[in-house]
Motif scaffolding. Structure first.
Motif, mmCIF file in Angstrom:
data_model
loop_
_atom_site.group_PDB
_atom_site.id
_atom_site.type_symbol
_atom_site.label_atom_id
_atom_site.label_comp_id
_atom_site.label_asym_id
_atom_site.label_seq_id
_atom_site.Cartn_x
_atom_site.Cartn_y
_atom_site.Cartn_z
ATOM 1 N N LEU A 23 -7.562 6.731 -32.668
ATOM 2 C CA LEU A 23 -7.028 6.093 -31.683
ATOM 3 C C LEU A 23 -6.682 7.154 -30.385
ATOM 4 C CD1 LEU A 23 -5.446 3.272 -30.964
ATOM 5 C CD2 LEU A 23 -4.336 3.868 -33.149
ATOM 6 N N LEU A 24 -6.203 8.152 -30.900
ATOM 7 C CA LEU A 24 -6.120 9.120 -30.414
ATOM 8 C C LEU A 24 -6.890 9.675 -29.095
ATOM 9 C CD1 LEU A 24 -4.154 11.712 -32.503
ATOM 10 C CD2 LEU A 24 -2.843 10.183 -30.955
ATOM 11 N N THR A 25 -8.581 9.629 -29.894
ATOM 12 C CA THR A 25 -9.013 9.397 -28.351
ATOM 13 C C THR A 25 -8.760 9.034 -28.161
ATOM 14 O OG1 THR A 25 -10.318 10.649 -30.388
ATOM 15 C CG2 THR A 25 -11.962 10.000 -28.515
ATOM 16 N N LEU A 26 -9.298 7.035 -27.666
ATOM 17 C CA LEU A 26 -9.224 6.773 -26.778
ATOM 18 C C LEU A 26 -7.691 6.441 -26.322
ATOM 19 C CD1 LEU A 26 -9.854 3.484 -29.508
ATOM 20 C CD2 LEU A 26 -11.133 4.228 -27.901
ATOM 21 N N VAL A 27 -6.862 6.642 -26.317
ATOM 22 C CA VAL A 27 -5.134 6.973 -25.955
ATOM 23 C C VAL A 27 -5.776 8.101 -24.732
ATOM 24 C CG1 VAL A 27 -2.908 7.610 -26.087
ATOM 25 C CG2 VAL A 27 -3.327 6.460 -27.718
ATOM 26 N N GLN A 28 -6.508 9.646 -25.309
ATOM 27 C CA GLN A 28 -6.553 10.144 -24.286
ATOM 28 C C GLN A 28 -7.818 10.259 -22.776
ATOM 29 O OE1 GLN A 28 -4.672 12.793 -24.059
ATOM 30 N NE2 GLN A 28 -3.813 12.333 -26.143
ATOM 31 N N LEU A 29 -8.117 8.882 -23.528
ATOM 32 C CA LEU A 29 -8.830 8.395 -22.516
ATOM 33 C C LEU A 29 -9.057 7.590 -21.445
ATOM 34 C CD1 LEU A 29 -12.395 7.393 -24.914
ATOM 35 C CD2 LEU A 29 -12.474 9.563 -23.214
ATOM 36 N N VAL A 30 -8.146 6.810 -22.076
ATOM 37 C CA VAL A 30 -6.604 6.133 -20.747
ATOM 38 C C VAL A 30 -6.162 7.297 -20.017
ATOM 39 C CG1 VAL A 30 -4.966 4.485 -20.472
ATOM 40 C CG2 VAL A 30 -6.998 3.992 -22.283
ATOM 41 N N VAL A 31 -5.383 8.307 -20.478
ATOM 42 C CA VAL A 31 -4.241 9.016 -19.909
ATOM 43 C C VAL A 31 -5.596 9.905 -18.610
ATOM 44 C CG1 VAL A 31 -3.347 11.428 -20.157
ATOM 45 C CG2 VAL A 31 -3.344 8.824 -21.295
ATOM 46 N N LEU A 32 -6.920 10.184 -19.138
ATOM 47 C CA LEU A 32 -7.652 10.797 -18.415
ATOM 48 C C LEU A 32 -8.082 10.127 -17.577
ATOM 49 C CD1 LEU A 32 -9.910 13.462 -18.336
ATOM 50 C CD2 LEU A 32 -11.138 12.371 -19.714
ATOM 51 N N ARG A 33 -8.822 9.038 -17.131
ATOM 52 C CA ARG A 33 -8.630 8.096 -16.515
ATOM 53 C C ARG A 33 -7.769 8.087 -15.073
ATOM 54 N NH1 ARG A 33 -10.692 1.593 -16.992
ATOM 55 N NH2 ARG A 33 -10.898 1.436 -14.506
ATOM 56 N N SER A 38 -5.762 9.674 -9.802
ATOM 57 C CA SER A 38 -4.338 10.718 -8.894
ATOM 58 C C SER A 38 -5.220 11.654 -8.236
ATOM 59 C CB SER A 38 -3.081 10.397 -9.685
ATOM 60 O OG SER A 38 -3.720 11.052 -10.950
ATOM 61 N N GLY A 39 -6.253 12.570 -8.335
ATOM 62 C CA GLY A 39 -6.695 13.341 -8.076
ATOM 63 C C GLY A 39 -6.489 14.873 -8.907
ATOM 64 N N ARG A 40 -5.592 14.457 -10.145
ATOM 65 C CA ARG A 40 -5.378 15.943 -11.201
ATOM 66 C C ARG A 40 -6.471 15.952 -11.595
ATOM 67 N NH1 ARG A 40 0.271 13.460 -13.586
ATOM 68 N NH2 ARG A 40 0.487 15.716 -13.835
ATOM 69 N N ARG A 41 -7.203 16.907 -11.296
ATOM 70 C CA ARG A 41 -8.527 17.471 -12.321
ATOM 71 C C ARG A 41 -8.241 18.195 -13.161
ATOM 72 N NH1 ARG A 41 -12.696 15.861 -9.801
ATOM 73 N NH2 ARG A 41 -12.682 15.069 -7.263
ATOM 74 N N LEU A 42 -6.885 19.438 -13.183
ATOM 75 C CA LEU A 42 -6.565 19.768 -14.352
ATOM 76 C C LEU A 42 -6.043 19.333 -14.916
ATOM 77 C CD1 LEU A 42 -6.057 22.996 -15.068
ATOM 78 C CD2 LEU A 42 -3.949 23.056 -13.682
ATOM 79 N N ALA A 43 -4.965 18.338 -14.659
ATOM 80 C CA ALA A 43 -4.754 17.691 -16.251
ATOM 81 C C ALA A 43 -5.518 16.946 -16.961
ATOM 82 C CB ALA A 43 -3.645 16.811 -15.346
#
Length: 229
Positions: A23-33, A38-43
């Protein structure tokens, strides 16, 4: 990593933890997208790293939970199962199997003796030094006749005690040895004793991998009497 603590966790706990990390992996995927849009490549790079870490932990915990199904830790001398016997007819017995966790099972057996077999898994030296303990899994319970000629012709009883699956460590080690390079050896160990009415037997496994069967005092006296009763 404390392997002993990991292996002592029930399979359900390991699978629940695997689901949490998934579930945490899926959450991180959403935030990554969102970061990528938004162009925040470092984040986004940090989120990608967290995503990979959570996914790896989910796979590790889930795979461990499934592969260890039916296995138990092997201590100096580990109680395996108790057997209580009751005669139904000549060479026909009703047995009650009682495990240390309180679970029981009723079975019927043909023969003069019972025999229990287990599968023992030992690790190579690096894994042992890291604290990874040996494992065992009960395999089968069978009847045994004293007369070898009768053993060859009389009805036999074999009861499966294993809980193996497609992801069982034994199957994985045989089919894909490169996946488990730290496995030193997998071998079988067995023990048997004569059956007597109202007999009680305790089976344990030594750290050496030897399966040991002991009757209680009353059962030992019945086994030693000429008529077995």
């Amino acid at each position: 990593m404390d392997w002993s603590a990991l292996l002592r966790m029930p399979m359900t706990v390991l699978l629940v933890l695997a689901a949490v990390f998934l579930l945490l992996t899926l959450v991180q995927l959403v935030v990554l997208r969102r970061h990528l849009h938004s162009g925040r490549r470092l984040a986004a790079s940090w989120r990608a790293l967290l995503c990979l870490l959570c996914c790896a932990l989910a796979l590790l915990l889930g795979g461990t939970g499934i592969a260890l199904r039916g296995y138990r830790l092997l201590g100096e001398e580990t109680p395996v199962v108790d057997i209580d016997a009751r005669i139904l007819s000549p060479q026909r017995w009703a047995l009650t199997l009682s495990w240390p966790d309180g679970s029981t099972r009723q079975v019927q057996l043909s023969g003069d003796d019972w025999r229990v077999e287990a599968v023992v898994l030992k690790w190579k030296l690096p894994a042992l030094l890291a604290g990874l303990p040996p494992l065992y899994r009960l395999d089968r319970l069978s009847g045994r006749y004293d007369d070898a000629a009768q053993e060859a012709s009389a009805p036999r009883t074999v009861i499966d005690l294993g809980e193996a699956s497609a992801f069982d460590l034994l199957n994985l080690s045989k089919q894909y040895p490169q996946w488990l390079p730290e496995v030193d050896t997998i071998y079988g160990s067995g023990a048997f004793l004569p059956l007597v009415d109202q007999g009680h037997y305790s089976i344990s496994l030594m750290r050496t991998g030897a399966l040991v069967a002991r009757p209680d005092d009353a059962t030992a006296q019945r086994i030693g009497s000429p008529l077995g009763g």
